[in-house]
Design a protein around this motif. Structure first.
Motif, PDB file in Angstrom:
ATOM      1  N   ARG A 185       0.999  -1.329  -0.025  1.00 62.23           N
ATOM      2  CA  ARG A 185       0.070  -0.102  -0.086  1.00 62.23           C
ATOM      3  C   ARG A 185       0.766   1.288  -0.087  1.00 62.23           C
ATOM      4  O   ARG A 185       0.619   2.152  -0.437  1.00 62.23           O
ATOM      5  N   ASP A 186       2.024   1.115   0.508  1.00 65.16           N
ATOM      6  CA  ASP A 186       3.084   2.384   0.712  1.00 65.16           C
ATOM      7  C   ASP A 186       3.399   2.728  -0.966  1.00 65.16           C
ATOM      8  O   ASP A 186       3.549   3.773  -1.327  1.00 65.16           O
ATOM      9  N   GLU A 187       3.852   1.504  -1.599  1.00 63.53           N
ATOM     10  CA  GLU A 187       4.213   1.623  -3.007  1.00 63.53           C
ATOM     11  C   GLU A 187       2.979   2.332  -3.914  1.00 63.53           C
ATOM     12  O   GLU A 187       3.183   3.250  -4.537  1.00 63.53           O
ATOM     13  N   ARG A 216       2.606   4.141  -7.802  1.00 55.45           N
ATOM     14  CA  ARG A 216       2.756   2.898  -8.658  1.00 55.45           C
ATOM     15  C   ARG A 216       1.645   2.022  -8.928  1.00 55.45           C
ATOM     16  O   ARG A 216       0.667   2.203  -7.932  1.00 55.45           O
ATOM     17  N   THR A 217       1.750   1.250  -9.839  1.00 61.44           N
ATOM     18  CA  THR A 217       0.255   0.140 -10.099  1.00 61.44           C
ATOM     19  C   THR A 217       0.827  -1.021  -9.436  1.00 61.44           C
ATOM     20  O   THR A 217       1.839  -1.150  -8.833  1.00 61.44           O
ATOM     21  N   ALA A 264       4.160  -2.757  -7.596  1.00 58.30           N
ATOM     22  CA  ALA A 264       4.033  -2.362  -6.212  1.00 58.30           C
ATOM     23  C   ALA A 264       4.338  -3.758  -5.371  1.00 58.30           C
ATOM     24  O   ALA A 264       5.111  -3.809  -4.319  1.00 58.30           O
ATOM     25  N   VAL A 265       3.556  -4.654  -5.883  1.00 57.54           N
ATOM     26  CA  VAL A 265       3.840  -6.026  -5.170  1.00 57.54           C
ATOM     27  C   VAL A 265       5.357  -6.612  -5.253  1.00 57.54           C
ATOM     28  O   VAL A 265       5.906  -7.197  -4.170  1.00 57.54           O
ATOM     29  N   GLU A 266       5.947  -6.315  -6.379  1.00 60.97           N
ATOM     30  CA  GLU A 266       7.370  -6.752  -6.271  1.00 60.97           C
ATOM     31  C   GLU A 266       8.546  -5.916  -5.690  1.00 60.97           C
ATOM     32  O   GLU A 266       9.342  -6.319  -4.932  1.00 60.97           O
TER      33      GLU A 266
END
Length: 599
Positions: free
Chosen positions: A478-480, A485-486, A490-492
């Motif tokens: 969520r910070d990303e 960012r999409t 963001a997950v990676e």
């Protein structure tokens, strides 16, 4: 801006999530299959949940041996007591030290408490002593003969020798008539207790005259030896039907000293005068109750060490030349006579057998005591606690209710705060629960792990630890997204930083559990073990399940589009506008939103 080289993955690449999911799936299937193949489908419950008996033994300091209570002797005692318990068929008992001078014995339900206390709590040294006199357990009447042998006295013979054995119900003749029993007993005791080479005084005329008096008491009879007279008086006054007198009869007696002792014969109590110990229980290498193939009767076979065989041959050779009851040797455990077989010949070769009126239970109990009765320390029973199965069931029910409430609160929090991400967390918790349950069930059979109430508490605490790992990862993602960012990048990008935090947090939890397991004993170790196990499983689940599942779900439209119920809605998270870059074409300027990952 240079384009990245082909074939090179950027930092935090997605890898192959399917491979990680396949590994954890195979592990779950293998553990579940192993659980059913071993028929261990439920974890083994500890004494506080399943019910049973807990016995606390305290090592006693003995005069002249100030350093006897040490870790080596305590560990030796634990091993012997554990073998004794296992000799009763209780393979799931727990025997362990507590502190420097206590031993805790936990025996699950299914075993009689009194039998447990007799077999486990009876932890003093084991000795073989020659019998000098015997009578019933009540205080002696003035003209009672204390030297007769009881009916059904077992006999000892060389193992497999075919020597004649005493028949059940056969009574030995008393060695003295009632009219002369006191004088004869005093003389016999005096002669038996005299040092080698000392002259044996002859009875005087006055002694013979007093012996004819039927009202003479043993304690008032003149004795040629003061020690024999005092022992005779103590023997006459002893009441073995009194529990307190039984417990104190042999108190303070050294192995090299004669003694009086009590013992049970069937439903009645008897009392003995016994000579100095001739053989120590530690000289017995092995003993067991078994069926005699020739007679079909239960017997007890004994095998002595080389040193013990020489001592046993000498004492049985001396006893074989005497009359009953002085041709018997008493097996004394914790100051009480547990058997007193008669001897008809010297038993050489280091092997012997005891026969005569044994049942299967009595033969196996005696063999067990002979094998595992001699401890390097003496112990006293500190406490005995009995937990009923009903109480254990109530405790287990309360623990499960507490765990369910805790889990429900965690799920509600996840649903309210993380919405769609809660699905990933709940499934991850389910996977962790399956792994924990199957491993605990297998460890019960593999290493004897028992799930007690503190262990249940450890599992409940682990729910919070596992959920905390998911929260750390979700918040990094969520910070990303807040940075513009999409979801897929963001997950990676969130994973490396979340991974470090999760590993550090779990390492601290595991270190605390390991230290707690090492420095504590008993039930607290169950809490530490469960906490450590679930902490390790948290790392496995987060790496092999949560992260790969999150990678796959990030490719779905529901999560990648930032649906309001996904928990990753950029608007709700207050995401910054996407980063922009400018491109000049002709006289005008066209601005296009560009993802930060592409910048």
């Amino acid at each position: 801006m240079a384009a990245p080289k082909k074939g090179r993955r950027p930092t935090g690449a997605q890898g192959r999530p399917g491979r990680a999911l396949a590994i954890i799936l195979i592990a779950m299937v293998a553990l579940t299959a192993g659980m059913f193949l071993t028929k261990q489908t439920t974890p083994r419950l500890g004494i506080d949940l399943a019910g049973g008996t807990s016995i606390t033994l305290k090592a006693k300091s003995e005069p002249g041996k100030p350093d006897a209570i040490n870790p080596t002797n305590m560990n030796t005692a634990v091993g012997i007591i554990e073998r004794r318990v296992n000799g009763l068929g209780v393979t799931e008992a727990e025997v362990q030290t507590q502190g420097k001078d206590h031993i805790i014995v936990n025996i699950p339900k299914g075993m009689n408490e009194q039998q447990a206390r007799e077999q486990v709590g009876t932890t003093a040294q084991l000795y073989f002593r020659p019998v000098l006199a015997f009578t019933s357990g009540e205080p002696a009447a003035p003209n009672a003969s204390p030297s007769g042998s009881p009916s059904g006295t077992p006999s000892a013979s060389p193992s497999g020798s075919g020597a004649p054995k005493a028949q059940d119900g056969k009574k030995a003749s008393p060695s003295a008539t009632p009219s002369s029993s006191a004088t004869s007993q005093g003389r016999a005791l005096s002669e038996a207790l005299k040092a080698p080479g000392s002259p044996t005084p002859s009875p005087s005329a006055s002694e013979s005259k007093k012996a004819d008096d039927s009202k003479a008491t043993p304690s008032a009879t003149p004795s040629p030896d003061a020690a024999a007279s005092a022992l005779q008086a103590k023997f006459a006054a002893l009441d073995c039907t009194d529990e307190k007198q039984r417990a104190t009869a042999a108190q303070g007696v050294k192995p090299e000293e004669p003694m009086v002792a009590c013992g049970q014969r069937g439903d009645t109590w008897g009392k003995w005068v016994l000579g100095p110990a001739a053989v120590n229980g530690q000289d017995v290498d092995d003993a067991k109750g078994q069926i005699d193939q020739q007679s079909g009767q239960w017997i007890v076979t004994m095998q002595f060490s080389d040193k013990g065989a020489d001592k046993f041959a000498k004492i049985t050779g001396d006893l074989a030349a005497k009359q009953s009851p002085q041709n018997q040797f008493a097996i004394v455990l914790d100051g009480q006579v547990i058997s007193d077989p008669s001897v008809s010949q010297a038993l050489t070769g280091g092997n012997a057998q005891i026969s005569g009126g044994f049942t299967q239970q009595s033969a196996q109990d005696l063999g067990n005591m002979l094998s595992y009765g001699a401890l390097p320390l003496s112990f006293q029973e500190d406490s005995v606690t009995t937990v009923t199965a009903a109480l254990g069931g109530e405790q287990l029910k309360a623990g499960l209710i507490a765990g369910a409430i805790g889990l429900l609160l965690v799920v509600i929090y996840l649903l309210v705060y993380y919405r769609g991400l809660a699905f990933i967390a709940i499934v991850s918790l389910l996977v962790s629960a399956i792994l924990t349950y199957t491993i605990m069930a297998l460890l019960g059979k593999g290493i004897g792990f028992a799930l007690n109430l503190p262990a249940v508490c450890g599992a409940i605490v682990a729910i919070g630890i596992t959920a905390d790992s998911f929260i750390v990862y979700f918040e990094r993602i969520r910070d990303e997204i807040r940075e513009g960012r999409t979801l897929r990048p963001a997950v990676e990008r969130a994973w490396p930083r979340a991974r470090r935090t999760i590993l550090v947090s779990d390492f601290v939890s595991f270190l605390a559990a390991a230290v707690l397991f090492i420095v504590t004993v008993g039930k607290v170790q169950g809490f530490a073990f469960t906490l450590g196990l679930t902490t390790l499983l948290d790392v496995v689940v987060v790496f092999l399940f949560t992260k790969p599942v999150m990678t796959l779900l990030a490719r779905t439209k529901f999560f990648s589009s930032g649906h309001p119920w996904s928990g990753l809605d950029p608007k709700r998270l207050g995401a910054k506008p996407p980063l922009r870059r400018s491109r000049r074409t002709g006289s005008g300027t066209v601005s296009a939103p560009v993802d930060a990952k592409e910048a």
